[in-house]
Scaffold this motif. Structure first.
Motif, short mmCIF file in Angstrom:
data_model
loop_
_atom_site.label_atom_id
_atom_site.label_comp_id
_atom_site.label_asym_id
_atom_site.label_seq_id
_atom_site.Cartn_x
_atom_site.Cartn_y
_atom_site.Cartn_z
N ILE A 114 0.83 -1.21 0.00
CA ILE A 114 0.00 0.00 0.00
C ILE A 114 0.87 1.27 0.00
O ILE A 114 0.34 2.39 0.01
CB ILE A 114 -0.97 0.05 1.20
CG1 ILE A 114 -0.21 0.05 2.52
CG2 ILE A 114 -1.96 -1.11 1.13
CD1 ILE A 114 -1.11 0.27 3.74
N ARG A 115 2.17 1.10 -0.04
CA ARG A 115 3.06 2.27 -0.03
C ARG A 115 2.97 3.04 -1.35
O ARG A 115 2.84 2.46 -2.42
CB ARG A 115 4.51 1.85 0.21
CG ARG A 115 4.75 1.27 1.58
CD ARG A 115 6.24 1.09 1.85
NE ARG A 115 6.47 0.37 3.09
CZ ARG A 115 6.41 0.92 4.29
NH1 ARG A 115 6.17 2.21 4.42
NH2 ARG A 115 6.63 0.19 5.38
N LYS A 116 3.06 4.37 -1.22
CA LYS A 116 3.20 5.23 -2.40
C LYS A 116 4.63 5.74 -2.54
O LYS A 116 5.02 6.26 -3.59
CB LYS A 116 2.23 6.42 -2.30
CG LYS A 116 0.76 6.01 -2.36
CD LYS A 116 -0.17 7.19 -2.60
CE LYS A 116 -0.28 8.07 -1.37
NZ LYS A 116 -1.28 9.16 -1.56
N ASP A 117 5.41 5.61 -1.48
CA ASP A 117 6.83 5.93 -1.48
C ASP A 117 7.58 4.71 -0.96
O ASP A 117 7.12 4.04 -0.03
CB ASP A 117 7.13 7.13 -0.56
CG ASP A 117 6.37 8.37 -0.96
OD1 ASP A 117 6.52 8.80 -2.11
OD2 ASP A 117 5.61 8.90 -0.12
N PHE A 118 8.74 4.45 -1.53
CA PHE A 118 9.55 3.31 -1.11
C PHE A 118 10.92 3.86 -0.70
O PHE A 118 11.88 3.80 -1.47
CB PHE A 118 9.65 2.27 -2.22
CG PHE A 118 8.31 1.73 -2.64
CD1 PHE A 118 7.78 0.60 -2.05
CD2 PHE A 118 7.56 2.38 -3.61
CE1 PHE A 118 6.53 0.12 -2.41
CE2 PHE A 118 6.31 1.90 -3.99
CZ PHE A 118 5.79 0.77 -3.39
N VAL A 119 10.96 4.44 0.48
CA VAL A 119 12.18 5.12 0.93
C VAL A 119 12.51 4.72 2.37
O VAL A 119 11.62 4.40 3.17
CB VAL A 119 12.04 6.66 0.85
CG1 VAL A 119 12.05 7.13 -0.58
CG2 VAL A 119 10.80 7.15 1.57
N ILE A 120 13.79 4.77 2.65
CA ILE A 120 14.28 4.54 4.00
C ILE A 120 15.19 5.71 4.37
O ILE A 120 15.71 6.40 3.49
CB ILE A 120 15.08 3.22 4.10
CG1 ILE A 120 16.20 3.19 3.06
CG2 ILE A 120 14.15 2.03 3.94
CD1 ILE A 120 17.12 1.98 3.16
N ASP A 121 15.35 5.93 5.67
CA ASP A 121 16.31 6.95 6.07
C ASP A 121 17.06 6.55 7.33
O ASP A 121 16.65 5.62 8.06
CB ASP A 121 15.66 8.33 6.20
CG ASP A 121 14.80 8.50 7.46
OD1 ASP A 121 14.80 7.60 8.32
OD2 ASP A 121 14.12 9.53 7.58
N HIS A 122 18.17 7.21 7.53
CA HIS A 122 19.00 7.05 8.71
C HIS A 122 19.35 8.44 9.19
O HIS A 122 20.03 9.20 8.49
CB HIS A 122 20.27 6.26 8.36
CG HIS A 122 21.22 6.09 9.52
ND1 HIS A 122 21.33 4.90 10.22
CD2 HIS A 122 22.11 6.96 10.09
CE1 HIS A 122 22.24 5.06 11.17
NE2 HIS A 122 22.71 6.29 11.11
N LEU A 123 18.87 8.81 10.37
CA LEU A 123 19.11 10.15 10.89
C LEU A 123 20.57 10.33 11.27
O LEU A 123 21.21 9.42 11.80
CB LEU A 123 18.21 10.41 12.11
CG LEU A 123 16.70 10.38 11.85
CD1 LEU A 123 15.95 10.66 13.15
CD2 LEU A 123 16.31 11.38 10.78
N LEU A 124 21.08 11.52 10.99
CA LEU A 124 22.46 11.86 11.30
C LEU A 124 22.49 13.09 12.21
O LEU A 124 21.69 14.02 12.03
CB LEU A 124 23.24 12.16 10.02
CG LEU A 124 23.36 11.00 9.02
CD1 LEU A 124 23.78 11.53 7.65
CD2 LEU A 124 24.36 9.97 9.52
N THR A 125 23.40 13.11 13.15
CA THR A 125 23.55 14.27 14.03
C THR A 125 24.45 15.31 13.36
O THR A 125 25.19 15.00 12.42
CB THR A 125 24.17 13.86 15.37
OG1 THR A 125 25.51 13.39 15.14
CG2 THR A 125 23.34 12.76 16.04
N LYS A 126 24.41 16.52 13.88
CA LYS A 126 25.34 17.56 13.39
C LYS A 126 26.79 17.12 13.59
O LYS A 126 27.65 17.38 12.75
CB LYS A 126 25.10 18.87 14.13
CG LYS A 126 23.84 19.61 13.75
CD LYS A 126 23.77 20.93 14.49
CE LYS A 126 22.52 21.71 14.15
NZ LYS A 126 22.45 23.00 14.87
#
Length: 227
Positions: A180-192
């Motif tokens: 049911i996804r309309k976007d197929f993305v992943i992320d990894h948060l990064l600090t400053k």
């Protein structure tokens, strides 16, 4: 080496407070020194590693027309009184794909939000349909990628979804959330601190490696070759 420094974030924060052409032109030398030139240098250094991991994806260090997004907003779709983005980012996409048909890798730097991303954002209907069908037809392969320990520890799926499952994909509970996804993305948060670290390149190379199977699956799904 350190690509980005506290001056990078200082400039972007100041731009948010002074988002107008007059201020930007008075401070363009700082933009070049602390924001654009460091990112272009990063792209140059990232390119040979990306080429080994994903040979069909490109890292092009150009001020315009390459991997680096322009700082200027497209004022057709935004506030004309704020002509600049308050972040800097780059997309490393397939050499034969367009933005909406080609999965790729992404790096985003903003004072309050930095992250590495991978996948495909807002694909058109045809492209989205190809990916859903590939997930449906290759459920074991898809789940193997998603359930890998290193993948789950480093990435989170993001994006919008349909309200209900398309009727052609009934009875597939294990992958229903993805169909049911309309976007197929992943992320990894990064600090400053990670962005300013001399180990930034090493970190992004590692994240590229860890997300390569995910991007490979999506790339093959839309009819392009990953390697």
């Amino acid at each position: 080496m350190n690509y980005f420094t506290k001056e990078t974030f200082t400039f972007l924060s100041a731009l948010k407070r002074n988002n107008n052409k007059e201020w930007f032109h008075l401070n363009k030398d700082k933009f070049e020194e602390y924001v654009r030139n460091p990112f272009l240098k990063f792209i140059v250094d990232y390119e040979p590693y990306l080429n080994k991991i994903a040979p069909q994806h490109e890292a092009i260090a150009k001020k315009s027309g390459g991997s680096l997004f322009r700082i200027n907003k497209d004022i057709r779709f935004g506030n004309r009184d704020e002509p600049y983005k308050t972040w800097i980012s780059a997309q490393f996409r397939h050499n034969k794909g367009k933005d909406y048909t080609s999965p790729g890798f992404y790096l985003h730097i903003e004072p309050n939000q930095c992250f590495f991303g991978a996948g495909i954002w807002h694909p058109d209907t045809l492209t989205c349909g190809k990916i859903r069908k590939s997930i449906f037809d290759n459920q074991d392969d898809w789940l193997k990628i998603k359930n890998k320990k290193s993948f789950k520890e480093n990435f989170e799926m993001k994006g919008n979804s349909l309200k209900k499952l398309p009727k052609e994909f009934l009875d597939c509970s294990e992958v229903e959330i993805d169909l049911i996804r309309k976007d197929f993305v992943i992320d990894h948060l990064l600090t400053k601190e990670e962005i300013m670290s001399p180990d930034l390149l090493k970190k992004i190379i590692k994240l590229t490696e860890l997300s390569s199977d995910f991007v490979s699956f999506l790339t093959n799904s839309v009819g392009l070759k990953f390697k």
